[in-house]
Motif scaffolding. Structure first.
Motif, PDB file in Angstrom:
ATOM      1  N   PRO A  11       0.711  -1.363   0.022  1.00 16.90           N
ATOM      2  CA  PRO A  11      -0.060   0.135  -0.014  1.00 16.90           C
ATOM      3  C   PRO A  11       0.770   1.103   0.036  1.00 16.90           C
ATOM      4  N   ALA A 290     -15.062   5.768   3.866  1.00 17.87           N
ATOM      5  CA  ALA A 290     -14.081   4.638   4.343  1.00 17.87           C
ATOM      6  C   ALA A 290     -14.217   4.499   5.839  1.00 17.87           C
ATOM      7  N   GLY A 293     -17.603   2.903   6.500  1.00 17.76           N
ATOM      8  CA  GLY A 293     -17.568   1.517   5.942  1.00 17.76           C
ATOM      9  C   GLY A 293     -18.774   1.199   5.131  1.00 17.76           C
TER      10      GLY A 293
ATOM     11  N   LEU B 110     -12.501  -4.478  -6.344  1.00 21.21           N
ATOM     12  CA  LEU B 110     -11.181  -4.949  -5.823  1.00 21.21           C
ATOM     13  C   LEU B 110     -10.061  -4.693  -6.777  1.00 21.21           C
ATOM     14  N   PHE B 196     -17.939   2.983  -5.556  1.00 14.24           N
ATOM     15  CA  PHE B 196     -18.274   2.909  -4.170  1.00 14.24           C
ATOM     16  C   PHE B 196     -17.732   1.847  -3.460  1.00 14.24           C
ATOM     17  N   ILE B 199     -13.712   2.202  -2.884  1.00 13.61           N
ATOM     18  CA  ILE B 199     -13.438   2.925  -1.848  1.00 13.61           C
ATOM     19  C   ILE B 199     -13.471   2.188  -0.490  1.00 13.61           C
ATOM     20  N   LEU B 200     -14.272   1.403  -0.266  1.00 21.40           N
ATOM     21  CA  LEU B 200     -13.910   0.426   0.781  1.00 21.40           C
ATOM     22  C   LEU B 200     -12.912  -0.382   0.942  1.00 21.40           C
ATOM     23  N   ALA B 203      -9.715   1.463   1.672  1.00 20.79           N
ATOM     24  CA  ALA B 203      -9.274   1.623   2.736  1.00 20.79           C
ATOM     25  C   ALA B 203      -8.906   0.420   3.576  1.00 20.79           C
ATOM     26  N   LEU B 205      -7.074  -1.960   1.951  1.00 22.04           N
ATOM     27  CA  LEU B 205      -5.680  -2.209   1.469  1.00 22.04           C
ATOM     28  C   LEU B 205      -4.652  -1.332   2.179  1.00 22.04           C
TER      29      LEU B 205
END
Lengths: 296, 320
Positions: A11, A290, A293, B110, B196, B199-200, B203, B205
């Motif tokens: 990352p 984020a 969630g 992903l 969308f 984005i999850l 976060a 990763l």
């Protein structure tokens, strides 16, 4: 998966720390090519909306595919507003009113409840919390038949009340607020209590002013889902004067005469406010999602 | 003194239950609890619980054009719905839809997250591009898909592009055989929601400790598939589970794009569209509609519980 499989899926948040992924020039070029192609595909629909909105019908339906309209029709912009069959301006206004009140109401009701569940000690609080959680299992859309029956028996069909009020009580938004308040620093509230404030005073004078970021993120998400919602406004807005912009757009598709440039101009106008919101609030919206969630 | 009281009342309870307040505080806490949660709970009761119960009650009555029925018919509505070809067909439609859209969105979001996460330059730009469709409504997107991209005639984008390769015009939506309409339905939702969920995943990763990759490199794991398979994938497992659950629930509620893309057709109707026509269409059959809604609700609960059991939803550290 092909485009995204990392050579070394580090990352790399820290740019100065090189190391890690040494993709090499070739791998890196491939990555950019694949991502760029995907981005182009994602932009095509936006381009089509603008292109069609600013073209003449004969150009849209012409034999030869015109990538760029040969003669940009700026005059198309006012056309949805002059159309006698659908009161487009009215539908935009309805959406703005419904979206705004829906957002304000949801924030108020759900944040209070979330705070109560997270912070105020009460013997049966866990039972209340399970009653809220239970509603998450039942998708709201599944209850639309009985909800419509209820709202119509209250006489709220074709009214702002009917469009707004039933949607305010989102178990999900309440849940998100509860989770957020559980993580809110207690020290701030304790200081307020020392100063003699009760729960109510501490909430409004300390908790809310220190949570504006979270409130704003939830507000944005709530407004977007309110502006974009379709099934409930379709059911409740039986009279064209109560249509929201989504119902108005949908009605264009079932119209007898298809007026392409008008339809696409109306679509462009309907998504413009949200695209602007997105572009301006982007970074912060991403953080909010984020963090929470999940979508509201 | 007041400090200690507040502290005592506010101390977090570690495992179960809620902090016990001092006796003198209890009454005021109870009052405040209802002050804060009351408005929400009353609304929840009226607009969620009452409709569900009313629905359950209506489902046992002959209720056409009326919501105050008098004729009790037991499970007849349920029998009618479960033997109704169209309703059962709509459940099949949903199953096909979920089987297509859930893995497709999972993989695409992903993949986008992995790609964006690896970019050194223009990362914010690409993230914005992929995220932007989230702002667009299903109605607007359906309009573009139906009238511009997958229009059955020459001027639709898909047919124009295919025409370059000498492929004949395809009637994407007007003909269920071959079922090209699935391509239209799935791509519209994919476009709308992939950003969308990206984005999850982004976060998730960014929360993977870098040391894991370094350790793997030392152990001789080859970068690429191996690190993805043995590090990245397990590390985003909790997020994956949450994403799949959300995708399933969202798929169950599919209405907008089916209604707008296929409104006049009899094929490709998911349960909600079917129920919409059943309960609010010409017959206004609230009894049968309610029975259908309850069958659907039970199915959703069942699937959610099964998924929770098999994939361990809620056990992951960030599977909120």
């Amino acid at each position: 998966m092909t485009s995204g499989t990392p050579k070394t899926a580090g990352p790399a948040p820290n740019r100065s720390r090189r190391g890690g992924p040494r993709a090499g020039v070739l791998g890196s070029a491939g990555l950019y090519a694949a991502t760029g192609l995907a981005a182009l595909l994602f932009l095509v629909p936006f381009y089509l909306i603008v292109r069609n909105a600013l073209s003449t019908d004969s150009e849209i339906t012409g034999e030869e595919w015109a990538f760029f309209p040969s003669d940009i029709q700026w005059g198309n912009i006012t056309e949805p507003f002059d159309d006698p069959t659908v009161d487009f301006a009215r539908s935009l206004w309805n959406s703005a009113v419904v979206g705004t009140l829906h957002t304000v109401g949801t924030l108020l009701v759900c944040s209070l409840a979330g705070y109560g569940l997270a912070r105020i000690p009460y013997r049966h609080a866990d039972k209340v919390f399970y009653a809220v959680l239970g509603t998450l299992m039942v998708p709201t859309a599944v209850t639309f038949v009985p909800s419509f029956v209820l709202v119509s028996s209250l006489g709220w069909v074709d009214s702002y009340r009917g469009l707004i009020i039933p949607g305010l009580f989102s178990g999900f938004t309440c849940f998100l607020f509860r989770q957020y308040f559980l993580g809110f620093p207690r020290e701030l509230e304790e200081a307020a209590r020392v100063d003699g404030l009760g729960y109510w005073g501490a909430y409004w004078r300390v908790v809310v002013p220190n949570s504006l970021n979270f409130f704003a993120a939830i507000a944005t998400i709530t407004f977007i889902s309110g502006w974009n919602s379709f099934l409930w406004p379709l059911v409740i807005g039986q009279d064209p004067s109560a249509w929201t912009v989504q119902v108005a757009l949908s009605s264009y598709m079932t119209n007898q005469t298809v007026n392409f440039h008008l339809i696409f101009m109306a679509t462009a106008i309907s998504i413009l406010p949200l695209v602007c919101v997105f572009l301006f609030l982007q970074r912060w919206l991403v953080q909010g999602i984020a963090q929470t969630g999940i979508k509201g | 003194m007041s400090t200690t009281t507040a502290r005592g009342a506010a101390r977090p309870a570690p495992a179960k239950g809620f902090p016990r307040p001092r006796r003198q505080l209890r009454a005021s806490s109870t009052f405040n609890f209802w002050l804060f949660t009351g408005p929400f709970l009353i609304g929840l009761l009226i607009f969620v619980y009452v409709p569900i119960l009313w629905s359950a009650w209506l489902s046992f009555f002959e209720a056409r054009f009326t919501v105050t029925p008098s004729e009790f018919i037991g499970f007849e509505n349920y029998r009618v719905m479960l033997t109704d070809e169209r309703f059962v067909g709509s459940l099949v439609t949903f199953t096909v839809f979920a089987a297509l859209i859930v893995p497709a969105t999972w993989a695409l979001s992903l993949a986008l997250a992995l790609a964006v996460n690896r970019l050194r330059f223009m990362r914010a730009f690409f993230r914005s591009v992929f995220f932007l469709p989230t702002a667009v409504s299903y109605v607007a997107a359906s309009l573009v898909w139906k009238m511009s991209i997958f229009n059955g005639v020459r001027f639709g984008l898909a047919n124009t592009v295919l025409g370059v390769f000498g492929v004949d015009d395809t009637a994407w939506l007007a003909n269920p055989n071959p079922p090209w309409y699935w391509l239209v339905i799935v791509t519209v939702r994919l476009w709308l929601q992939a950003g969308f969920y990206m984005i999850l995943f982004l976060a998730a990763l960014q929360n993977i400790p870098r040391e894991l990759y370094e350790a793997a490199a030392i152990d001789g794991a080859r970068p690429g598939w191996q690190t993805f398979r043995y590090i990245t994938l397990p590390q985003v497992r909790a997020t994956s589970t949450a994403v799949i659950l959300l995708l399933l629930v969202a798929a169950y509620q599919a209405f907008d794009e089916f209604f707008n893309l296929l409104s006049k057709t009899t094929w490709g109707r998911p349960p909600l569209v079917e129920l919409y026509y059943k309960a609010l269409g010409d017959n206004q059959d609230y009894g049968a509609g309610s029975a259908g809604a309850l069958i659907l609700t039970l199915l959703i609960c069942l699937v959610t519980l099964l998924q929770g059991r098999f994939m361990g939803f809620g056990r992951g550290e960030d599977g909120r």
